[in-house]
Design a protein around this motif. Structure first.
Motif, PDB file in Angstrom:
ATOM      1  N   ASP A  98       0.815  -1.210   0.000  1.00  0.00           N
ATOM      2  CA  ASP A  98       0.000   0.000   0.000  1.00  0.00           C
ATOM      3  C   ASP A  98       0.854   1.268   0.000  1.00  0.00           C
ATOM      4  N   ASP A  99       2.098   1.151   0.461  1.00  0.00           N
ATOM      5  CA  ASP A  99       2.974   2.317   0.440  1.00  0.00           C
ATOM      6  C   ASP A  99       3.199   2.801  -0.993  1.00  0.00           C
ATOM      7  N   HIS A 100       3.300   1.858  -1.923  1.00  0.00           N
ATOM      8  CA  HIS A 100       3.460   2.232  -3.322  1.00  0.00           C
ATOM      9  C   HIS A 100       2.233   3.009  -3.816  1.00  0.00           C
ATOM     10  N   VAL A 101       1.057   2.588  -3.365  1.00  0.00           N
ATOM     11  CA  VAL A 101      -0.185   3.258  -3.754  1.00  0.00           C
ATOM     12  C   VAL A 101      -0.214   4.681  -3.207  1.00  0.00           C
ATOM     13  N   THR A 102       0.084   4.824  -1.926  1.00  0.00           N
ATOM     14  CA  THR A 102       0.071   6.142  -1.286  1.00  0.00           C
ATOM     15  C   THR A 102       1.071   7.086  -1.939  1.00  0.00           C
ATOM     16  N   ASN A 103       2.260   6.577  -2.200  1.00  0.00           N
ATOM     17  CA  ASN A 103       3.297   7.422  -2.819  1.00  0.00           C
ATOM     18  C   ASN A 103       2.908   7.857  -4.227  1.00  0.00           C
ATOM     19  N   ALA A 104       2.326   6.938  -5.012  1.00  0.00           N
ATOM     20  CA  ALA A 104       1.946   7.264  -6.388  1.00  0.00           C
ATOM     21  C   ALA A 104       0.829   8.302  -6.409  1.00  0.00           C
TER      22      ALA A 104
END
Length: 232
Positions: A98-104
């Motif tokens: 989910d960190d990838h989602v938040t960052n994107a």
């Protein structure tokens, strides 16, 4: 490389090399073969003749696709899901957190709208969500087809800054667009396609030399009497 669709030659003996770390612009009139070229790089379409190599792999190979992010034509999402949930579905499929989602989402300026339903998004917001999806895995190469479509002037500037930021971090960005002013602002090298053929492939400064801007150079190149001697 050559690609035909029936009697139509979409790409005719195209010979192109994209160098690491550059922002490479693909220009051309409608039907010139811009999107077909991007689809071939991704392995979505096979050429009829010639060959293509992506990171030393054939297009569509897993080892190559893991290093590429892309947005080809209008991005499609599940309307009833939020922007965050749509990206989570993609992230799960790629084994990303989910960190990838938040960052994107933060990177494309959608953090505040992340939990709203996509059916309420404007065209420009959907476009930014498409770019966020392309950025999920922090790719080495980013392929963007008309990334400023539907964006207001502020959104266009933000997209320009985003692309410049991605390139400054060492990624290669390939942008197909009909917005010549944006290509002129962000690209270091440009290829011009016309009726499937390469009529120019050079640094932006060489393309625009002797012209007031890229728009003037483009129309000079794509007129029937244009001199096709611009390819390096």
């Amino acid at each position: 490389m050559t690609k035909r669709f029936g009697e139509t030659v979409a790409l005719d003996s195209v010979d192109v090399s994209v160098r690491p770390g550059e922002v490479y612009g693909i220009l051309g009139p409608n039907g010139a073969g811009k999107t077909t070229l991007l689809r071939i790089i991704l392995g979505l379409v096979r050429p009829d003749a010639g060959s293509v190599s992506v990171f030393g792999e054939r297009p569509g190979a897993g080892a190559a696709l893991r290093r590429i992010g892309s947005m080809i034509e209008t991005p499609a999402f599940i309307p009833g899901f939020s922007g965050r949930t749509n990206l989570r579905v993609l992230a799960r499929a790629c084994g990303l957190s989910d960190d990838h989602v938040t960052n994107a989402l933060a990177r494309v300026g959608l953090a505040d709208a992340a939990d709203r339903s996509v059916k309420g998004y404007s065209l420009g917001m959907r476009q930014r969500l498409g770019v966020a999806a392309a950025l999920l895995a922090k790719p080495d190469v980013l392929l963007l087809d008309e990334p400023t479509n539907g964006l207001d002037p502020a959104g266009v500037v933000a997209m320009r800054d985003l692309i410049a930021g991605i390139a400054s971090e060492g990624a290669t960005v390939v942008v197909s667009s009909h917005v010549l002013s944006e290509i002129e602002h962000i690209c270091t090298r440009v290829i011009v396609l016309d009726a499937g053929s390469v009529i120019a492939d050079a640094d932006l400064t060489d393309i625009t030399h002797g012209h007031r801007n890229l728009e003037e150079a483009f129309f000079a190149l794509t007129t029937p009497a244009a001199d096709a001697s611009w390819t390096e």
